[in-house]
Write a protein that holds these residues in place. Structure first.
Motif, PDB file in Angstrom:
ATOM      1  N   LYS A  26       0.819  -1.223   0.000  1.00 50.94           N
ATOM      2  CA  LYS A  26       0.000   0.000   0.000  1.00 50.94           C
ATOM      3  C   LYS A  26       0.850   1.270   0.000  1.00 50.94           C
ATOM      4  O   LYS A  26       0.347   2.361  -0.242  1.00 50.94           O
ATOM      5  N   THR A  27       2.127   1.125   0.291  1.00 53.20           N
ATOM      6  CA  THR A  27       2.989   2.309   0.402  1.00 53.20           C
ATOM      7  C   THR A  27       3.470   2.760  -0.983  1.00 53.20           C
ATOM      8  O   THR A  27       3.767   1.937  -1.834  1.00 53.20           O
ATOM      9  N   ARG A  28       3.513   4.076  -1.179  1.00 53.08           N
ATOM     10  CA  ARG A  28       4.136   4.608  -2.406  1.00 53.08           C
ATOM     11  C   ARG A  28       5.617   4.765  -2.134  1.00 53.08           C
ATOM     12  O   ARG A  28       6.047   5.667  -1.428  1.00 53.08           O
ATOM     13  N   TRP A  29       6.381   3.863  -2.728  1.00 51.91           N
ATOM     14  CA  TRP A  29       7.802   3.796  -2.391  1.00 51.91           C
ATOM     15  C   TRP A  29       8.608   4.845  -3.133  1.00 51.91           C
ATOM     16  O   TRP A  29       8.654   4.844  -4.358  1.00 51.91           O
ATOM     17  N   THR A  30       9.243   5.737  -2.355  1.00 49.72           N
ATOM     18  CA  THR A  30      10.222   6.638  -2.959  1.00 49.72           C
ATOM     19  C   THR A  30      11.625   6.145  -2.620  1.00 49.72           C
ATOM     20  O   THR A  30      12.590   6.554  -3.227  1.00 49.72           O
ATOM     21  N   LYS A  31      11.693   5.278  -1.621  1.00 46.44           N
ATOM     22  CA  LYS A  31      12.991   4.727  -1.194  1.00 46.44           C
ATOM     23  C   LYS A  31      13.213   3.366  -1.827  1.00 46.44           C
ATOM     24  O   LYS A  31      12.273   2.714  -2.284  1.00 46.44           O
ATOM     25  N   GLN A  32      14.455   2.923  -1.763  1.00 44.75           N
ATOM     26  CA  GLN A  32      14.715   1.524  -2.092  1.00 44.75           C
ATOM     27  C   GLN A  32      14.150   0.673  -0.950  1.00 44.75           C
ATOM     28  O   GLN A  32      14.027   1.135   0.174  1.00 44.75           O
ATOM     29  N   LEU A  33      13.841  -0.577  -1.255  1.00 41.76           N
ATOM     30  CA  LEU A  33      13.262  -1.464  -0.253  1.00 41.76           C
ATOM     31  C   LEU A  33      14.161  -2.681  -0.034  1.00 41.76           C
ATOM     32  O   LEU A  33      14.643  -3.280  -0.994  1.00 41.76           O
ATOM     33  N   ALA A  34      14.390  -3.004   1.224  1.00 43.49           N
ATOM     34  CA  ALA A  34      15.033  -4.281   1.559  1.00 43.49           C
ATOM     35  C   ALA A  34      13.965  -5.153   2.222  1.00 43.49           C
ATOM     36  O   ALA A  34      13.446  -4.803   3.280  1.00 43.49           O
ATOM     37  N   LEU A  35      13.640  -6.241   1.579  1.00 43.09           N
ATOM     38  CA  LEU A  35      12.545  -7.090   2.026  1.00 43.09           C
ATOM     39  C   LEU A  35      13.072  -8.189   2.956  1.00 43.09           C
ATOM     40  O   LEU A  35      13.815  -9.067   2.518  1.00 43.09           O
ATOM     41  N   GLY A  36      12.682  -8.110   4.231  1.00 49.02           N
ATOM     42  CA  GLY A  36      13.095  -9.143   5.199  1.00 49.02           C
ATOM     43  C   GLY A  36      12.119 -10.296   5.140  1.00 49.02           C
ATOM     44  O   GLY A  36      11.116 -10.310   5.839  1.00 49.02           O
ATOM     45  N   CYS A  37      12.386 -11.266   4.273  1.00 48.94           N
ATOM     46  CA  CYS A  37      11.340 -12.219   3.902  1.00 48.94           C
ATOM     47  C   CYS A  37      11.610 -13.642   4.376  1.00 48.94           C
ATOM     48  O   CYS A  37      10.757 -14.510   4.262  1.00 48.94           O
ATOM     49  N   VAL A  38      12.788 -13.893   4.936  1.00 49.97           N
ATOM     50  CA  VAL A  38      13.084 -15.231   5.435  1.00 49.97           C
ATOM     51  C   VAL A  38      13.112 -15.114   6.957  1.00 49.97           C
ATOM     52  O   VAL A  38      13.809 -14.259   7.494  1.00 49.97           O
TER      53      VAL A  38
END
Ligand SMILES: [Zn+2]
Lengths: 322, 320
Positions: A248-260
């Motif tokens: 839902k967020t409008r990303w202006t930043k890079q994203l690091a996905l903590g998925c594990v």
């Protein structure tokens, strides 16, 4: 899309580099082992972990925090003004840390982590980021008996963290990461947190990252798009609503996905990770995306920590191949 | 009124510490280890009687970690490697890999052994489902709730067996209950599964926590008695109970288990009197803050003696 880690890694490995650190630290505490002897043990383990990361094929490394008790103590015990006190729970984990008490004006005598950063970096040819506690988390984990004013305390800590970050950049860090697990709990004072981050990152000549893990996102992702950092790390494992918030967020930043999940041994499948990547790459283009475990890997036993890193890299490599 | 007891674990004598560490390396025959565990259990029951405690414990001479002890005897758990808990301390965090099943009673034989040594009641001692769930990795159940409730069924079965064997008091320790207040309802639900239909007096021991936030929920905990640490918080906790009327019995921790110093009788008497301004005498059970296993046997005896002598003095004053 690059792979990285959040920070810590198990310090003991019964089926790997061994458990020598336990007896080494107790001998050092009893003054039976000199500083240099303990340092050699730390460095050997760091080397073994970096080799593990390289073998897995991780893109961006961190130094594994083998010398660290927790996120705040390594700095607090080297800064003037702090006294290390009794055990407290580390966020919502069955893990404890010794709460620092601020008794006098905090001051930094010189670089604290640069030397260990250099030592770890010497173990690998891969790029290695520097990791620091964020100013809000640092202050939350301490007891302030000097300022008795959380805002002033946080601004001062942010200044000290900036100096430390600058020393790490000087030592060669291509990215400085500030960890803010405390933002996942209670009602953080957003304006003050953003101001403190601006102080902590001011004038740094490399990209900066803000990592959130544990607890709940509490609607912070959108306002944090204004934070003076280049990348935001989000733990999408701990908070069941986190993936919804990310999309839902409008990303202006890079994203690091903590998925594990770095706090449970259950190993994620490549398929389920691919499904997450599919959702996220619709919002953040893959050249602005990193993936990593949900938090530091030290909550896991060594074997599972290695498996998680391997699985993460495997999932990204197969995803890129399509 | 003002019955005295202890929280559960008591220190292991040197010979047993040595034997346990050798046994892990295969250097001691299990039958020999059992003999030593029985010997020190016998000694601790005798010591508790001599001191004059009203409700005894078996001292948990045969247990190590309070979660691993149960996990090791249940199907569905596999032992894990070391993880760090703080500083230079590590523990083995069990992993749930399949459906949890109890092959046979876990603690009943030891309870029987201890109860046969004395005419005073011996408490049955269990670890609570929320704590077992929170302190284990889970690879099998779909959620934390499903895990906690599955463990709760197992612990309920164990509590039933203790009751059937004759236990009048059953204590279910939940030190993790104060970790995540967003899960307090789950912890209460799981504890309710454990205590459902029990006629024995049920107790839960809670420590290390954000007590302030937990306190409004205390009356909702499905047990007869709540055992809390008062001494290591300098009895500041009593303040909270001035505003909150506890509708249960309270286990009043009056000696600090984390300090080497033995509290004086006068000091404990003074604190007990403070507590009597907040709780009714028939509501209070007097004990140490927590298990005494980290103290030396001498320190543990000294602290238990302070509990008993101070309580006796206060009881006499109340009766005269
Ligand atoms: Zn306790």
């Amino acid at each position: 899309m690059i792979t990285t880690v959040v920070g810590s890694f198990p310090k003991v490995a019964e089926a790997g580099f061994g458990t020598t650190i336990i007896s080494a630290i107790s001998r050092w505490q009893r003054k039976e082992l000199p500083d240099a002897g303990l340092e050699r043990v730390f460095q050997d383990i760091t080397k073994a972990v970096m080799a593990e990361y390289e073998k897995a094929g991780l893109d961006l490394l961190a130094d594994a925090q083998i010398r660290w008790e927790d996120l705040v103590t390594p700095l607090a015990k080297q800064l003037d003004g702090f006294e290390i006190n009794g055990l407290e729970r580390w966020c919502d984990n069955n893990v404890y840390y010794r709460r620092p008490i601020l008794r006098k004006a905090p001051a930094r005598r010189g670089p604290i982590l640069a030397e260990e950063y250099r030592a770890a970096k010497a173990c690998t040819s891969k790029p290695m980021k520097a990791v620091l506690p964020g100013p809000y988390t640092f202050v939350q984990m301490c007891e302030d008996r000097y300022y008795k004013n959380p805002a002033r305390f946080m601004r001062k800590i942010a200044e000290l963290l900036r100096d430390e970050a600058a020393a790490l950049v000087e030592a060669g860090a291509p990215l400085v990461q500030f960890d803010e697990p405390a933002l996942g709990f209670g009602k953080p004072p957003l304006k003050g947190v953003l101001e403190a981050l601006a102080i902590a990152t001011k004038g740094l000549k490399v990209p900066t990252a803000l990592y959130l893990y544990f607890g709940h996102l509490n609607g912070l992702l959108s306002p944090l798009q204004k934070a003076p950092v280049d990348l935001i790390g989000v733990d999408v494992v701990s908070d069941p609503k986190a993936m919804g918030a990310v999309t839902k967020t409008r990303w202006t930043k890079q994203l690091a996905l903590g998925c594990v999940d770095a706090r449970n041994t259950k190993l994620e499948s490549v398929t389920e990770l691919h499904a997450l990547f599919d959702v996220v790459t619709k919002r953040v283009p893959s050249d602005r995306l990193s993936v990593n475990p949900s938090c530091g890997l030290e909550f896991l036993p060594y074997e599972q920590a290695v498996q998680k890193v391997n699985r993460l890299v495997e999932a990204v490599q197969t995803y890129k191949r399509g | 009124m003002l019955l005295t007891t202890s929280v559960g674990s008591l220190p292991k004598p040197d010979y047993l510490v040595k034997a346990r560490s050798q046994a892990r390396k295969g250097g001691v025959d299990p039958a020999e280890l059992k003999r030593l565990e029985e010997q020190s259990t016998r000694d601790w029951v005798a010591r508790q009687e001599e001191l004059g405690l009203d409700i005894l414990v078996d001292g948990e001479q045969y247990r190590g970690d309070m979660v691993a002890y149960f996990a090791e005897q249940l199907d569905g758990f596999k032992p894990s490697r070391l993880v760090r808990s703080y500083g230079n301390r590590y523990y083995r965090k069990p992993i749930i890999v399949s459906k949890i099943r109890r092959r046979q009673p876990i603690t009943v034989d030891w309870w029987r052994f201890a109860q046969a040594l004395t005419t005073r009641p011996v408490k049955g001692m269990l670890t609570g489902p929320y704590t077992i769930m929170d302190w284990s990795f889970n690879e099998y159940y779909p959620s934390r709730r499903a895990t906690a409730l599955a463990v709760a069924e197992i612990i309920h079965g164990e509590a039933r067996d203790l009751e059937r064997a004759g236990a009048q008091y059953i204590q279910i320790d939940e030190p993790a209950i104060s970790t995540r207040l967003d899960e307090i309802e789950l912890a209460i639900e799981a504890l309710g599964v454990v205590t459902k239909g029990l006629r024995a007096k049920t107790i839960t021991h809670i420590c290390y926590g954000n007590f302030q936030a937990l306190s409004p929920k205390l009356n909702a905990l499905p047990v007869d008695q709540i055992d809390l640490e008062f001494a290591n918080r300098k009895f500041e906790l009593l303040e909270a109970f001035k505003h909150l009327r506890l509708r249960k019995e309270v286990g009043l921790g009056v000696v600090d288990v984390h300090s080497h110093r033995i509290e004086s009788r006068e000091e404990v008497v003074a604190n007990l009197k403070k507590a009597l301004k907040v709780f009714k005498p028939e509501q209070i059970y007097v004990d140490p803050d927590c298990g005494l296993k980290t103290r030396t046997p001498e320190e543990a005896l000294g602290k238990l003696r302070a509990v008993v002598e101070a309580t006796r003095a206060v009881r006499e004053e109340l009766l005269n």
